[in-house]
Write an enzyme that holds these catalytic residues in place. Sequence first.
Site, short mmCIF file in Angstrom:
data_model
loop_
_atom_site.label_atom_id
_atom_site.label_comp_id
_atom_site.label_asym_id
_atom_site.label_seq_id
_atom_site.Cartn_x
_atom_site.Cartn_y
_atom_site.Cartn_z
N GLY A 137 0.80 -1.23 0.00
CA GLY A 137 0.00 0.00 0.00
C GLY A 137 0.83 1.26 0.00
CB SER A 138 2.81 2.81 -1.47
OG SER A 138 2.67 1.71 -2.34
NE ARG A 139 0.61 10.50 -3.47
CZ ARG A 139 0.77 11.50 -2.61
NH1 ARG A 139 0.05 11.57 -1.52
NH2 ARG A 139 1.67 12.42 -2.83
#
Length: 168
Positions: A137-139
């Site tokens: 999970g991240s961007r």
Amino acid sequence: MPTTALAAGMLWFFRDPEREITRGRVISPADGVVQSIMPWKDGRTRVAIFMSPLNVHVNRAPLAGTVTSVEHIPGGFVPAFNKESENNERVVWHFDTELGDIEMIQIAGAVARRIVPYVPQGTKVEQGERIGLIRFGSRVDIYLPEGVEVDVEVGQKTVAGVTRIDRD
């Protein structure tokens, strides 16, 4: 049984499917959802793509070109969808492409604690080539140069190497 379930979960999470790469000037570097589209004072437009823990986390080159820098910047680990994530641990990429310098930033999230670049500075990459991984999970932010129109919308799902980000 718990060990088997854990192993199956990890295999699923770290999956890296083959993709038929879309041709276009700029393609999505990440699977996820477009979180924001923001014009910058220098004329560029930032497209931020949030990757939940359910997305594929292998990132791909948005354009063909040469990696001119890969810089790891230490920082925090707040959820990647928060504004404060601008100060999170990240890796800043620059690519020399037919559109000029393209900046892409992999940002760690609350659970993601490790960004793994696959290619070093100086590497020539093809559009859609695997360049790195962000765990859990991240961007990913991509900065489009002045004059390049965005062809995605906030809330739209993206697929790395498949979804086109710009419009002709």
